[in-house]
Design a protein around this motif. Structure first.
Motif, PDB file in Angstrom:
ATOM      1  N   LEU A 207      52.311  23.971  35.840  1.00 44.69           N
ATOM      2  CA  LEU A 207      51.823  23.023  36.596  1.00 44.69           C
ATOM      3  C   LEU A 207      52.744  22.693  38.089  1.00 44.69           C
ATOM      4  O   LEU A 207      51.935  22.625  39.121  1.00 44.69           O
ATOM      5  N   ASP A 208      54.068  22.869  37.917  1.00 48.05           N
ATOM      6  CA  ASP A 208      54.959  22.700  38.796  1.00 48.05           C
ATOM      7  C   ASP A 208      54.751  23.877  39.770  1.00 48.05           C
ATOM      8  O   ASP A 208      55.005  23.729  40.886  1.00 48.05           O
ATOM      9  N   ALA A 209      54.430  25.007  39.436  1.00 48.60           N
ATOM     10  CA  ALA A 209      54.171  26.224  40.207  1.00 48.60           C
ATOM     11  C   ALA A 209      52.921  26.174  41.096  1.00 48.60           C
ATOM     12  O   ALA A 209      53.077  26.967  42.065  1.00 48.60           O
ATOM     13  N   ALA A 210      51.886  25.260  40.716  1.00 50.60           N
ATOM     14  CA  ALA A 210      50.674  25.251  41.293  1.00 50.60           C
ATOM     15  C   ALA A 210      50.806  24.568  42.723  1.00 50.60           C
ATOM     16  O   ALA A 210      51.569  23.687  42.910  1.00 50.60           O
ATOM     17  N   THR A 211      50.058  25.315  43.687  1.00 52.45           N
ATOM     18  CA  THR A 211      49.683  24.649  44.897  1.00 52.45           C
ATOM     19  C   THR A 211      48.501  24.110  45.172  1.00 52.45           C
ATOM     20  O   THR A 211      47.471  24.341  44.271  1.00 52.45           O
ATOM     21  N   LEU A 212      48.488  23.326  46.139  1.00 52.87           N
ATOM     22  CA  LEU A 212      47.049  22.579  46.414  1.00 52.87           C
ATOM     23  C   LEU A 212      45.991  23.646  46.664  1.00 52.87           C
ATOM     24  O   LEU A 212      44.857  23.428  46.176  1.00 52.87           O
ATOM     25  N   GLN A 213      46.383  24.657  47.337  1.00 54.89           N
ATOM     26  CA  GLN A 213      45.237  25.887  47.529  1.00 54.89           C
ATOM     27  C   GLN A 213      45.031  26.356  46.184  1.00 54.89           C
ATOM     28  O   GLN A 213      43.658  26.580  45.861  1.00 54.89           O
ATOM     29  N   ASP A 214      45.756  26.477  45.129  1.00 57.97           N
ATOM     30  CA  ASP A 214      45.366  26.892  44.068  1.00 57.97           C
ATOM     31  C   ASP A 214      44.462  26.166  43.241  1.00 57.97           C
ATOM     32  O   ASP A 214      43.344  26.567  42.719  1.00 57.97           O
ATOM     33  N   VAL A 215      44.550  24.722  43.158  1.00 55.24           N
ATOM     34  CA  VAL A 215      43.553  24.024  42.400  1.00 55.24           C
ATOM     35  C   VAL A 215      42.242  23.789  43.251  1.00 55.24           C
ATOM     36  O   VAL A 215      41.089  23.481  42.778  1.00 55.24           O
ATOM     37  N   SER A 216      42.357  23.723  44.691  1.00 55.88           N
ATOM     38  CA  SER A 216      41.116  23.733  45.543  1.00 55.88           C
ATOM     39  C   SER A 216      40.238  24.940  45.058  1.00 55.88           C
ATOM     40  O   SER A 216      38.994  24.767  44.839  1.00 55.88           O
ATOM     41  N   ALA A 217      40.669  26.148  45.015  1.00 56.98           N
ATOM     42  CA  ALA A 217      40.124  27.308  44.660  1.00 56.98           C
ATOM     43  C   ALA A 217      39.460  27.174  43.471  1.00 56.98           C
ATOM     44  O   ALA A 217      38.242  27.490  43.126  1.00 56.98           O
ATOM     45  N   PHE A 218      40.107  26.614  42.407  1.00 58.79           N
ATOM     46  CA  PHE A 218      39.648  26.457  40.991  1.00 58.79           C
ATOM     47  C   PHE A 218      38.481  25.574  41.049  1.00 58.79           C
ATOM     48  O   PHE A 218      37.378  25.802  40.504  1.00 58.79           O
ATOM     49  N   HIS A 219      38.553  24.320  41.761  1.00 61.69           N
ATOM     50  CA  HIS A 219      37.556  23.214  41.730  1.00 61.69           C
ATOM     51  C   HIS A 219      36.498  23.953  42.305  1.00 61.69           C
ATOM     52  O   HIS A 219      35.235  23.783  41.793  1.00 61.69           O
ATOM     53  N   ALA A 220      36.515  24.558  43.568  1.00 63.31           N
ATOM     54  CA  ALA A 220      35.171  25.390  44.258  1.00 63.31           C
ATOM     55  C   ALA A 220      34.767  26.407  43.232  1.00 63.31           C
ATOM     56  O   ALA A 220      33.406  26.535  43.228  1.00 63.31           O
TER      57      ALA A 220
END
Length: 470
Positions: free
Chosen positions: A210-223
């Motif tokens: 979770l610490d290594a995740a970026t906003l771009q990572d989570v945005s892509a997952f959501h989409a």
């Protein structure tokens, strides 16, 4: 399952409903009939739900029920198994983030729209799905449908929301895994039980990933996953079906279906060929524990109700076999249990015991296995089998008495079993389970199956330094 927002169900046994399960007979008469093997199956009316697919792929399942409240649930086909490699915990993270602001809702407004009108809301994340559920007075159905459509289509995924909910999930990990004396033991079950399937990554996630995740990572997952063609909308309770269809068409029908394909897990879990032994050490472990793992079937398997009964015989209530033998008679364990963890793609069978005194973890393995072997090989009394089946049936029927419980049953059938019609076979299949069925799956999957043994004990205390001369 996730933590902060997770609602844990506690299903009791209702006396009047229990009597109905016994065909109107007194408990004494039922006990005699059970002992003689003459208990007649209970006839259960099918659930008359309606199901349709909107043009954008959203699946709607609706079941009216008399009363004053309505339950709205949205089940997304995304769970821990869908987390990206090296980014475990994303599905769990969005369970929390979906309660943040959207384009037209402020932070916590969803709570105000449910709790402030006398209702409630919650959510959970599992290996195969993330589900959001609310119950409100029936006259608040329309605004709740709007709110669910709004957060499906307009969730704000920004750095502030990501940072705040990531901190919540990390704290949940510390409390449930690191601080709990046996948290690390049960956290290790999927990692040690599965070899290749993504189920081996615990749903709760990892602080480091979770610490290594970026906003771009989570945005892509959501989409990729939060879209109408990956969701099942379930409405149960007091509503007008014609009006419901109008509202669903209006609020959900206009949500765009993305052109991209939804990523799906393709990895299958191979059969385990040999036994394994693992020794785990952890701080602050009061007493040793042993945990045994075997491979089990999928949730959609014909053996699923058989394993439900086997689990009940071994571990349901004070009079269950493991509790009666290991805790009360032999006094080897302070607690013991068995769980059939059956997911959509594969399953695990997990037995455990926590020592009561001076026993080592290794000394708990043989007593656990003896009880499993007894159930597999020695005669099962008809009264014992029928009692457990009646308890399971009672709990299942009580669950179906509320809009919330009805919605959960339909959601599990659609996403976990892969067929919503399963709800109308489930209880008949449960009643049909025989002693021979129980012993057959135990012999096949446990006695002849490859076993993973986990021995869990406290870390050695660090040696004290001797005080030197001044």
């Amino acid at each position: 399952m996730s933590g902060a927002r997770r609602r844990f169900l506690s299903l009791g046994l209702g006396l009047s409903l229990g009597t109905a399960l016994l065909g109107g007979a007194s408990p004494a008469a039922w006990a005699q009939a059970a002992a003689e093997g003459t208990v007649a199956p209970l006839k259960i009316a099918p659930l008359a739900f309606e199901r349709r697919i909107l043009a954008n792929g959203l699946e709607l399942i609706a079941l009216p029920q008399a009363g004053a409240t309505v339950s709205v649930q949205v089940w997304y086909r995304v769970g821990g198994k869908d987390d990206p490699a090296g980014r475990s915990g994303f599905a769990h993270l969005f369970e929390h983030m979906m309660f943040k602001r959207t384009r037209y809702m402020a932070n916590e407004q969803f709570d105000r729209m449910t709790e402030d009108v006398g209702g409630n809301n919650n959510a959970f994340t599992a290996d195969d799905m993330t589900a959001y559920h609310s119950v409100v007075p029936a006259n608040h159905l329309e605004p709740l449908l709007w709110a669910e459509a709004e957060r499906m289509s307009n969730l704000t995924v920004d750095q502030a929301n990501f940072d705040s909910e990531r901190a919540v999930v990390k704290e949940e990990f510390r409390q449930r895994v690191l601080a709990e004396p046996y948290g690390r033991l049960f956290h290790a079950v999927p990692r040690l039980g599965y070899r290749l399937h993504p189920y081996r990554r615990p749903v709760i996630g990892s602080i480091e990933e979770l610490d290594a995740a970026t906003l771009q990572d989570v945005s892509a997952f959501h989409a990729q996953y939060y879209r109408p063609d990956n969701a099942v909308l379930i409405v149960t309770g007091a509503f007008d079906p014609v009006q419901l269809n109008r509202w669903v068409n209006h609020y959900f029908g206009s949500i765009r279906q993305p052109a991209s394909a939804i990523p799906r897990v393709q990895q299958s879990e191979p059969r385990r060929a040999r036994d394994e032994l693992h020794q785990l050490k952890a701080p602050n472990v009061p007493l040793p524990a042993a945990l045994l793992i075997w491979q089990g079937p999928k949730a959609s398997s014909a053996d699923a109700p058989v394993w439900q009964v086997a689990q009940g015989l071994l571990a349901m209530g004070e009079s269950s076999r493991l509790n009666e033998s290991l805790v009360y008679r032999q006094q080897l364990a302070q607690s013991a249990g068995f769980e059939a963890q059956l997911n959509a793609d594969a399953g695990l069978l997990v037995a455990h015991a926590i020592a009561s005194g001076k026993q080592s973890a290794a000394e708990l393995v043989a007593p656990l296995m003896r009880e499993l072997q007894k159930l597999a090989e020695e005669p099962i009394a008809a009264a014992e089998l029928e009692k457990v089946k009646a308890q399971l049936l009672t709990a299942a029927l009580i669950r179906r008495q509320t809009p919330l419980g009805l919605g959960e049953v339909l959601g599990e059938a659609a996403l976990l079993r892969g067929d919503v019609q399963w709800v109308n076979r489930e209880l008949n299949d449960l009643q049909a389970v025989s002693a021979a069925d129980v012993q057959g799956v135990l012999k096949r999957d446990v006695l002849r199956g490859a076993r993973v043994t986990v021995l869990y004990e406290a870390e050695a205390a660090p040696a004290r330094k001797k005080a030197g001369k001044p």
